[in-house]
Structures are given as C-alpha cells and as structure tokens.
Design an enzyme around this catalytic site. Structure first.
Site, PDB file in Angstrom:
ATOM      1  N   ASP A  26       0.738  -1.162  -0.043  1.00 29.17           N
ATOM      2  CA  ASP A  26      -0.032  -0.081   0.137  1.00 29.17           C
ATOM      3  C   ASP A  26       0.784   1.263   0.020  1.00 29.17           C
ATOM      4  O   ASP A  26       0.398   2.240   0.803  1.00 29.17           O
ATOM      5  CB  ASP A  26      -0.664   0.025   1.386  1.00 29.17           C
ATOM      6  CG  ASP A  26      -1.979  -1.171   1.238  1.00 29.17           C
ATOM      7  OD1 ASP A  26      -1.983  -1.837   0.357  1.00 29.17           O
ATOM      8  OD2 ASP A  26      -2.402  -1.302   2.276  1.00 29.17           O
ATOM      9  N   LYS A 135      -6.439  -4.796  -3.207  1.00 34.30           N
ATOM     10  CA  LYS A 135      -6.778  -5.833  -2.272  1.00 34.30           C
ATOM     11  C   LYS A 135      -7.950  -4.930  -1.432  1.00 34.30           C
ATOM     12  O   LYS A 135      -7.855  -3.563  -1.439  1.00 34.30           O
ATOM     13  CB  LYS A 135      -5.868  -6.022  -1.136  1.00 34.30           C
ATOM     14  CG  LYS A 135      -5.231  -5.010  -0.323  1.00 34.30           C
ATOM     15  CD  LYS A 135      -4.141  -5.412   0.584  1.00 34.30           C
ATOM     16  CE  LYS A 135      -3.337  -4.456   1.264  1.00 34.30           C
ATOM     17  NZ  LYS A 135      -4.284  -3.511   2.221  1.00 34.30           N
ATOM     18  N   CYS A 168      -1.931  -2.990   7.730  1.00 33.49           N
ATOM     19  CA  CYS A 168      -1.990  -3.894   6.545  1.00 33.49           C
ATOM     20  C   CYS A 168      -0.661  -4.803   6.523  1.00 33.49           C
ATOM     21  O   CYS A 168      -0.727  -5.896   6.064  1.00 33.49           O
ATOM     22  CB  CYS A 168      -2.261  -3.138   5.362  1.00 33.49           C
ATOM     23  SG  CYS A 168      -3.917  -2.443   5.265  1.00 33.49           S
TER      24      CYS A 168
END
Length: 232
Positions: A26, A135, A168
């Site tokens: 990310d 995702k 995450c």
C-alpha cells in the site's frame, strides 16, 4: 539454488531469493503523501519520505537477486460497493470510510480505484514481471490470488515493506504465518498509522509471535553479489 542468510531478530533467517518475494504494501498517495487519506484522517505522514527511499533500495536489491516483487494497492470501486455496507465491520472501522462520512465532499476521492489517492507514489513504479494486486481489506491474502500465485512459484519466504506496519503489513504477515509462509519485515522500510508506539508494538508482535524483523541494510548485504558468491 543459492540460499542467503539474513541477519534478523530474534534469529537469522535463511532463504533462497528465487523462492522468495518482496511484498510492498500500500505505498499509495493515500498512505504516504500529504493530502492523502491518512493525512486527512489525522494521522502523521510527515516522516514517510525516508521509508519511500528505503523501499526503493530494497526493491532494487530484491530485483537484482531474482526475487518476485509484489505490489499491493488497498481500496475499492468508486461507489465503494467493495468496501461493504453497514452489514460489514469494515464499514464501521475503516478510517477512510468514516472520514468520508464526516466530510461528504471527500466521497469518491479516498481509496477509490483510478483516483490520485489510490495510485502508488511517484517514486515507486512496478516493472513488467512484477505482480500488482488490488486488495479490499487489510490483509493481502483476503479475497486476492496472492496465495495461489506464490505457491505456483514455490515461494515460501516473504519480505515485507510498506504502510501501515500495524495494520495492513502486520495483517498480511499474520495471515501468511497461518498459511505456513515465513515472514520478515524490514523495519526501516515500514511506517505506522498512529503514534510511534504502534510501530514498536507491531514489530514486537511480529518478532515474538509471527515472524522476523530486519532492516534494509542487512537485507541488501545478504543479497549483495559478494554474499551470493560466497554461498554459490
């Protein structure tokens, strides 16, 4: 196939680069840029620049050594159907969704596929042959083909970088642990969402219960041509 020895906590970890992947979690404007989701939600992103540079260094070393590079982008469709409605806990806990409910003018801008917030930061660019996966939740294993793509390549060791360490990154590493992957996080190539103690708590959890902790310099040293030549 050559194996490398990575100095890490609580002990060194040995792996074959060709059967390992560097996971970049990310590294989007949402998480690393001023004006992105985390910044607008009140989280400090002022110290992400060194993390970006360290990830660039780690990616280059991993690529040179023949490791698979996996890039994740967290987010949803522009209508946020993928985010789940009130029947999903994600609706209630996602700070991006909560921020947009507080500030309706941001609707369609935070973590929406195709938008600036969703894009990877300019400094980090996937190359042909890299794996780029969207995702919809914190873990990169949830509702993605990550597991099958790794197993098809006989990959068992995962090296983690990215943002946020305590959300995450840790979620994906934990899920990997349950699926029998060996996970190591490069601590100076990650950044937390929240105060510094969130970073330290995540690293403590990882090295104590779920994996290993190292840093970019040790990672590059392990993958250096000289190190590879010594074990050839």
């Amino acid at each position: 196939m050559n194996a490398v020895n990575l100095m890490a906590r609580p002990e060194a970890l040995t792996f074959a680069p060709e059967q390992s992947a560097l996971i970049v979690v990310d590294m989007q404007n949402a998480y690393a840029s001023q004006g992105g989701y985390l910044d607008l939600a009140g989280f400090d992103v002022s110290t992400t620049a060194p993390v970006i540079e360290n990830i660039k260094t780690a990616v280059a070393a991993a690529r040179e050594a023949g490791m698979t590079i996996v890039w994740f982008q967290n987010g949803w469709d522009s209508d946020y159907l993928e985010a789940g409605g009130p029947g999903s806990p994600n609706f209630h806990k996602s700070n991006a969704l909560k921020t947009m409910r507080r500030r309706p003018e941001l609707h369609g801008k935070l973590l929406a596929k195709g938008g600036w917030d969703y894009q990877l930061v300019d400094e980090l660019t996937p190359l042909p042959g890299d794996i780029v996966l969207p995702k919809p939740r914190y873990s990169g294993f949830f509702n993605t083909p990550l597991d099958s793509m790794l197993r098809a390549r006989n990959i068992r060791h995962l090296v983690f970088t990215g943002i946020a360490t305590n959300v995450c990154v840790e979620s994906t590493l934990r899920d990997g642990f349950f699926l029998e992957y060996f996970g190591v996080v490069l601590e100076d190539a990650t950044h937390q969402a929240g105060p510094p103690f969130a970073q330290q708590a995540a690293l403590f959890n990882i090295e104590t219960f779920f994996g290993w902790v190292s840093d970019v310099q040790r990672f590059c040293d392990a993958l250096s041509p000289a190190a590879l030549a010594r074990i050839a």
